[in-house]
Design an enzyme around this catalytic site. Structure first.
Site, PDB file in Angstrom:
ATOM      1  N   ARG A  94     -18.513 -10.702   7.986  1.00  0.00           N
ATOM      2  CA  ARG A  94     -17.150 -11.184   8.216  1.00  0.00           C
ATOM      3  C   ARG A  94     -16.169 -10.014   8.230  1.00  0.00           C
ATOM      4  N   LEU A 243      -2.448  -7.037   8.731  1.00  0.00           N
ATOM      5  CA  LEU A 243      -3.071  -7.532   7.501  1.00  0.00           C
ATOM      6  C   LEU A 243      -2.923  -9.045   7.386  1.00  0.00           C
ATOM      7  N   GLY A 343     -29.909 -18.498 -13.906  1.00  0.00           N
ATOM      8  CA  GLY A 343     -30.581 -17.763 -14.973  1.00  0.00           C
ATOM      9  C   GLY A 343     -30.984 -16.372 -14.508  1.00  0.00           C
ATOM     10  N   GLU A 367      -7.416  -5.782   1.414  1.00  0.00           N
ATOM     11  CA  GLU A 367      -6.411  -6.634   2.069  1.00  0.00           C
ATOM     12  C   GLU A 367      -5.366  -7.127   1.079  1.00  0.00           C
ATOM     13  N   THR A 369      -4.685  -6.508  -3.293  1.00  0.00           N
ATOM     14  CA  THR A 369      -5.384  -6.972  -4.490  1.00  0.00           C
ATOM     15  C   THR A 369      -4.810  -8.330  -4.915  1.00  0.00           C
TER      16      THR A 369
HETATM   17  P1  TGC Z   1       8.184  -4.906   2.624  1.00  0.00           P
HETATM   18  O1  TGC Z   1       9.578  -4.380   2.450  1.00  0.00           O
HETATM   19  O2  TGC Z   1       7.792  -6.157   1.964  1.00  0.00           O
HETATM   20  O3  TGC Z   1       7.890  -5.088   4.199  1.00  0.00           O
HETATM   21  C1  TGC Z   1       8.159  -4.116   5.154  1.00  0.00           C
HETATM   22  C2  TGC Z   1       8.266  -4.834   6.482  1.00  0.00           C
HETATM   23  O4  TGC Z   1       7.047  -5.550   6.750  1.00  0.00           O
HETATM   24  C3  TGC Z   1       7.291  -6.976   6.790  1.00  0.00           C
HETATM   25  N1  TGC Z   1       6.153  -7.608   6.076  1.00  0.00           N
HETATM   26  C4  TGC Z   1       5.179  -8.247   6.682  1.00  0.00           C
HETATM   27  N2  TGC Z   1       4.965  -8.558   7.972  1.00  0.00           N
HETATM   28  C5  TGC Z   1       3.841  -9.236   8.272  1.00  0.00           C
HETATM   29  N3  TGC Z   1       2.935  -9.596   7.359  1.00  0.00           N
HETATM   30  C6  TGC Z   1       3.105  -9.289   6.055  1.00  0.00           C
HETATM   31  N4  TGC Z   1       2.173  -9.650   5.172  1.00  0.00           N
HETATM   32  C7  TGC Z   1       4.266  -8.598   5.659  1.00  0.00           C
HETATM   33  N5  TGC Z   1       4.741  -8.148   4.480  1.00  0.00           N
HETATM   34  C8  TGC Z   1       5.900  -7.542   4.747  1.00  0.00           C
HETATM   35  C9  TGC Z   1       8.618  -7.184   6.110  1.00  0.00           C
HETATM   36  O5  TGC Z   1       9.244  -8.342   6.589  1.00  0.00           O
HETATM   37  C10 TGC Z   1       9.337  -5.915   6.518  1.00  0.00           C
HETATM   38  O6  TGC Z   1       9.713  -6.050   7.871  1.00  0.00           O
HETATM   39  P2  TGC Z   1      11.070  -5.391   8.444  1.00  0.00           P
HETATM   40  O7  TGC Z   1      11.100  -5.782   9.879  1.00  0.00           O
HETATM   41  O8  TGC Z   1      12.161  -6.013   7.630  1.00  0.00           O
HETATM   42  O9  TGC Z   1      10.949  -3.931   8.225  1.00  0.00           O
HETATM   43  O10 TGC Z   1       7.191  -3.765   2.239  1.00  0.00           O
HETATM   44  P3  TGC Z   1       6.857  -3.210   0.809  1.00  0.00           P
HETATM   45  O11 TGC Z   1       6.743  -1.735   0.935  1.00  0.00           O
HETATM   46  O12 TGC Z   1       7.782  -3.807  -0.218  1.00  0.00           O
HETATM   47  O13 TGC Z   1       5.358  -3.723   0.569  1.00  0.00           O
HETATM   48  C11 TGC Z   1       5.062  -4.962   0.185  1.00  0.00           C
HETATM   49  C12 TGC Z   1       3.568  -5.065  -0.224  1.00  0.00           C
HETATM   50  C13 TGC Z   1       3.277  -4.445  -1.570  1.00  0.00           C
HETATM   51  C14 TGC Z   1       3.311  -6.565  -0.288  1.00  0.00           C
HETATM   52  C15 TGC Z   1       2.676  -4.398   0.858  1.00  0.00           C
HETATM   53  O14 TGC Z   1       2.806  -3.022   0.841  1.00  0.00           O
HETATM   54  C16 TGC Z   1       1.230  -4.783   0.726  1.00  0.00           C
HETATM   55  O15 TGC Z   1       0.804  -5.809   1.241  1.00  0.00           O
HETATM   56  N6  TGC Z   1       0.368  -3.928   0.046  1.00  0.00           N
HETATM   57  C17 TGC Z   1      -1.050  -4.125   0.035  1.00  0.00           C
HETATM   58  C18 TGC Z   1      -1.699  -3.164   1.010  1.00  0.00           C
HETATM   59  C19 TGC Z   1      -2.936  -3.727   1.625  1.00  0.00           C
HETATM   60  O16 TGC Z   1      -3.170  -4.917   1.663  1.00  0.00           O
HETATM   61  N7  TGC Z   1      -3.767  -2.875   2.203  1.00  0.00           N
HETATM   62  C20 TGC Z   1      -4.904  -3.303   2.942  1.00  0.00           C
HETATM   63  C21 TGC Z   1      -5.511  -2.170   3.736  1.00  0.00           C
HETATM   64  S1  TGC Z   1      -6.576  -2.722   5.027  1.00  0.00           S
HETATM   65  C22 TGC Z   1      -7.895  -3.373   4.272  1.00  0.00           C
HETATM   66  O17 TGC Z   1      -7.985  -3.523   3.119  1.00  0.00           O
HETATM   67  C23 TGC Z   1      -8.957  -3.783   5.185  1.00  0.00           C
HETATM   68  S2  TGC Z   1     -10.333  -4.456   4.442  1.00  0.00           S
HETATM   69  C24 TGC Z   1     -11.001  -5.076   5.827  1.00  0.00           C
HETATM   70  C25 TGC Z   1     -12.317  -5.685   5.723  1.00  0.00           C
HETATM   71  O18 TGC Z   1     -13.324  -4.967   5.571  1.00  0.00           O
HETATM   72  O19 TGC Z   1     -12.375  -6.923   5.874  1.00  0.00           O
HETATM   73  P1  FAD Z   2      -4.488   0.785  -6.231  1.00  0.00           P
HETATM   74  O1  FAD Z   2      -3.384   0.521  -5.293  1.00  0.00           O
HETATM   75  O2  FAD Z   2      -4.587   2.139  -6.836  1.00  0.00           O
HETATM   76  O3  FAD Z   2      -4.437  -0.300  -7.406  1.00  0.00           O
HETATM   77  C1  FAD Z   2      -5.247  -0.155  -8.597  1.00  0.00           C
HETATM   78  C2  FAD Z   2      -4.970  -1.364  -9.510  1.00  0.00           C
HETATM   79  O4  FAD Z   2      -3.583  -1.371  -9.892  1.00  0.00           O
HETATM   80  C3  FAD Z   2      -5.228  -2.722  -8.848  1.00  0.00           C
HETATM   81  O5  FAD Z   2      -5.759  -3.599  -9.799  1.00  0.00           O
HETATM   82  C4  FAD Z   2      -3.832  -3.177  -8.448  1.00  0.00           C
HETATM   83  O6  FAD Z   2      -3.726  -4.593  -8.355  1.00  0.00           O
HETATM   84  C5  FAD Z   2      -3.012  -2.636  -9.599  1.00  0.00           C
HETATM   85  N1  FAD Z   2      -1.621  -2.439  -9.236  1.00  0.00           N
HETATM   86  C6  FAD Z   2      -1.128  -1.629  -8.262  1.00  0.00           C
HETATM   87  N2  FAD Z   2       0.215  -1.719  -8.223  1.00  0.00           N
HETATM   88  C7  FAD Z   2       0.590  -2.577  -9.211  1.00  0.00           C
HETATM   89  C8  FAD Z   2       1.847  -3.069  -9.681  1.00  0.00           C
HETATM   90  N3  FAD Z   2       2.992  -2.671  -9.149  1.00  0.00           N
HETATM   91  N4  FAD Z   2       1.842  -3.951 -10.684  1.00  0.00           N
HETATM   92  C9  FAD Z   2       0.673  -4.345 -11.253  1.00  0.00           C
HETATM   93  N5  FAD Z   2      -0.535  -3.907 -10.861  1.00  0.00           N
HETATM   94  C10 FAD Z   2      -0.573  -3.033  -9.850  1.00  0.00           C
HETATM   95  N6  FAD Z   2      -8.323  -0.031   3.584  1.00  0.00           N
HETATM   96  C11 FAD Z   2      -8.014   0.221   4.886  1.00  0.00           C
HETATM   97  O7  FAD Z   2      -6.937   0.726   5.194  1.00  0.00           O
HETATM   98  N7  FAD Z   2      -8.888  -0.092   5.882  1.00  0.00           N
HETATM   99  C12 FAD Z   2     -10.103  -0.650   5.626  1.00  0.00           C
HETATM  100  O8  FAD Z   2     -10.872  -0.936   6.554  1.00  0.00           O
HETATM  101  C13 FAD Z   2     -10.456  -0.896   4.267  1.00  0.00           C
HETATM  102  N8  FAD Z   2     -11.682  -1.397   3.963  1.00  0.00           N
HETATM  103  C14 FAD Z   2     -12.060  -1.501   2.649  1.00  0.00           C
HETATM  104  C15 FAD Z   2     -13.367  -1.854   2.347  1.00  0.00           C
HETATM  105  C16 FAD Z   2     -13.782  -1.921   1.022  1.00  0.00           C
HETATM  106  C17 FAD Z   2     -15.205  -2.258   0.693  1.00  0.00           C
HETATM  107  C18 FAD Z   2     -12.852  -1.686  -0.023  1.00  0.00           C
HETATM  108  C19 FAD Z   2     -13.272  -1.796  -1.454  1.00  0.00           C
HETATM  109  C20 FAD Z   2     -11.560  -1.338   0.283  1.00  0.00           C
HETATM  110  C21 FAD Z   2     -11.146  -1.217   1.614  1.00  0.00           C
HETATM  111  N9  FAD Z   2      -9.861  -0.792   1.947  1.00  0.00           N
HETATM  112  C22 FAD Z   2      -9.521  -0.566   3.251  1.00  0.00           C
HETATM  113  C23 FAD Z   2      -8.947  -0.359   0.897  1.00  0.00           C
HETATM  114  C24 FAD Z   2      -8.227  -1.511   0.183  1.00  0.00           C
HETATM  115  O9  FAD Z   2      -7.285  -2.117   1.011  1.00  0.00           O
HETATM  116  C25 FAD Z   2      -7.591  -0.938  -1.069  1.00  0.00           C
HETATM  117  O10 FAD Z   2      -8.639  -0.634  -1.957  1.00  0.00           O
HETATM  118  C26 FAD Z   2      -6.615  -1.899  -1.717  1.00  0.00           C
HETATM  119  O11 FAD Z   2      -5.477  -2.080  -0.913  1.00  0.00           O
HETATM  120  C27 FAD Z   2      -6.169  -1.420  -3.116  1.00  0.00           C
HETATM  121  O12 FAD Z   2      -5.810  -0.087  -3.079  1.00  0.00           O
HETATM  122  P2  FAD Z   2      -6.418   0.941  -4.166  1.00  0.00           P
HETATM  123  O13 FAD Z   2      -7.888   0.768  -4.164  1.00  0.00           O
HETATM  124  O14 FAD Z   2      -5.870   2.279  -3.882  1.00  0.00           O
HETATM  125  O15 FAD Z   2      -5.891   0.412  -5.560  1.00  0.00           O
END
Ligand code: TGC
Ligand code: FAD
Length: 387
Positions: A94, A243, A343, A367, A369
């Site tokens: 997935r 995302l 078990g 995606e 935490t």
């Molecule tokens: P913030 O001020 O909230 O937003 C900046 C701009 O973005 C808009 N926005 C969104 N738009 C679409 N979808 C969302 N979920 C959105 N969240 C915010 C917002 O409206 C704003 O737009 P504009 O036009 O006003 O500029 O930004 P912030 O810096 O306060 O961040 C908020 C926070 C913490 C929620 C965000 O940084 C976040 O979601 N952090 C988590 C990062 C994350 O999820 N990383 C994932 C990396 S990729 C991955 O993990 C792939 S795994 C794939 C796999 O193997 O399946």
């Molecule tokens: P951190 O941001 O360092 O967080 C560490 C801990 O602190 C977490 O428990 C978090 O919840 C907590 N924390 C952070 N901030 C706060 C706060 N303000 N208050 C309270 N708690 C807080 N990323 C990509 O870009 N592309 C990919 O394809 C991708 N694939 C991935 C595949 C795998 C198998 C894994 C494990 C990760 C992947 N990621 C990818 C990365 C993933 O999106 C990040 O691991 C995730 O966003 C968390 O970032 P971090 O690991 O740096 O943790």
């Protein structure tokens, strides 16, 4: 009236259209016939089953909810069902489909130039070209606004420097969607695998998502032409918008993993005799199985309504956060509980509960935490960002 199914207690399937059911059935057959027989070994061998990519593409699953450019143009409920069935097999498969479709094809489709769309989308839909999505960096993932990867304008090009970490599909990708800070804020770039200065390497010895490739990407003065910049988006809403698409699919995928664990534990509990009776004939095992069915049912209704809202273009990204938080937590708790019901057998690769449980440890982290999604809802309710 027949008894409800333990894995579809409220007959959510009756709320699906004929087309949605057909899509679910065809992916279910693929997972039963082609994934389940090999996935335990692939996980054990720490191997992504790349041989399945062509078949996944032939089923039309890559970018299946996108229109045009050889994509299937299915609705979002169909896309959710695809994720659910694939993750019933393994979160790694997935993940592959999420990254290819939602994190790479989607930004090209939504933010790309016509030239970029024509160059990449048909090849990505057919599985000929593979993508990865680089947002997370070694110094942190939850707050991508502080990214260090930087692109500096140089004539008609950009010079890209930095590193990305934990990137799914990284070493097999033909194109990386890389998000970098510029003097004007965050921009997205299509970095092609042969560009000078761009390298990648796998992250080995993971305990989770072992049937998926996870990599590091390095950019050392990579010269990227401006025509490889995604022209129609600026700022963090670019990557966050991608995302939202992938997180939506994960809400469904988690249901698939939970269903796989419940089905396995139920069958085991009926046949495992301890203290002269099947463990299914004990109150605590029944309560745990009942609780799994309750939580799966709630998650199914949540994702289906989310999908209907998405198809009506009425979905807010905070609603996706709530479902990602709820459904992945649900699946992880069920996987752990089902592992225990098995078990000692539950630690064997012969059963799927521990594989799903370990995979879900990644799914609850990537995606966004669980904490980040809780805080997104908190901000939505209070107006205060407590990140
Ligand atoms: P913030 O001020 O909230 O937003 C900046 C701009 O973005 C808009 N926005 C969104 N738009 C679409 N979808 C969302 N979920 C959105 N969240 C915010 C917002 O409206 C704003 O737009 P504009 O036009 O006003 O500029 O930004 P912030 O810096 O306060 O961040 C908020 C926070 C913490 C929620 C965000 O940084 C976040 O979601 N952090 C988590 C990062 C994350 O999820 N990383 C994932 C990396 S990729 C991955 O993990 C792939 S795994 C794939 C796999 O193997 O399946
Ligand atoms: P951190 O941001 O360092 O967080 C560490 C801990 O602190 C977490 O428990 C978090 O919840 C907590 N924390 C952070 N901030 C706060 C706060 N303000 N208050 C309270 N708690 C807080 N990323 C990509 O870009 N592309 C990919 O394809 C991708 N694939 C991935 C595949 C795998 C198998 C894994 C494990 C990760 C992947 N990621 C990818 C990365 C993933 O999106 C990040 O691991 C995730 O966003 C968390 O970032 P971090 O690991 O740096 O943790």
């Amino acid at each position: 009236m027949s008894s409800p199914s333990p894995i579809d207690f409220y007959d959510v399937r009756s709320l699906l259209s004929e087309e949605e059911r057909q899509v679910q059935d065809s992916v279910r057959r693929f997972v039963d016939d082609r994934v389940l027989p090999i996935i335990g070994d692939a996980f054990d061998e720490h191997r992504f089953p790349k041989e399945l990519v062509t078949e996944i593409a032939e089923l039309g699953l890559l970018g299946c909810n996108l229109e045009g450019y050889d994509c299937a143009g299915l609705n979002n409920v169909c896309y959710g069902l695809v994720c659910q069935e694939l993750e019933r097999g393994d979160s790694g498969l997935r993940s592959f489909v999420s990254v290819q479709g939602s994190l790479c094809m989607y930004p090209i489709h939504a933010y790309g130039s016509e030239e970029q769309k024509k160059a990449w989308l048909p090849r990505m839909a057919s599985g000929e070209a593979i993508g990865c999505f680089g947002l997370t960096e070694p110094d942190g993932g939850s707050d991508p606004g502080t990214m260090k990867t930087h692109a500096k304008r140089d004539g008609d090009d950009w010079i890209l420097n930095g590193a990305k970490m934990w990137i799914t599909n990284g070493t097999i990708a033909d194109v990386a969607i890389v998000w970098a800070m510029t003097d004007d804020g965050v921009r997205g770039f299509l970095v092609e695998k042969d560009m000078k200065g761009y390298t990648s390497r796998d992250i080995l010895k993971k305990f989770s998502l072992r049937a998926s490739i996870t990599s590091e990407l390095f950019f050392d003065h990579v010269r990227v032409p401006d025509r490889n910049r995604l022209p129609n988006v600026e700022g963090l809403r670019g990557p966050l918008g991608c995302l939202t698409q992938a997180r939506y699919g994960i809400t469904w995928g988690a249901i698939g993993a939970a269903i796989a664990c419940l089905e396995e534990a139920l069958e085991y509990a009926k046949s495992r005799v301890v203290f002269q009776r099947p463990i299914a004939n004990t109150q605590t095992v029944q309560r745990r199985l009942a609780d799994a069915t309750r939580r799966i049912t709630l998650a199914q209704l949540l994702s289906l309504q989310l999908g209907r809202l998405k198809d009506q273009k009425a979905m807010h990204h905070s609603q996706v956060s709530l479902a990602k938080w709820n459904n992945v937590r649900m699946a992880l708790d069920i996987a752990r509980d089902c592992r225990d019901i098995l078990g000692a057998a539950g630690i064997s690769v012969e059963f799927s509960a521990i594989r799903h449980m370990l995979n879900l440890e990644s799914v609850i982290t990537y995606e966004g935490t669980e904490t980040i999604h809780e805080l997104v809802i908190g901000r939505e309710l209070t107006g205060h960002a407590a990140f």
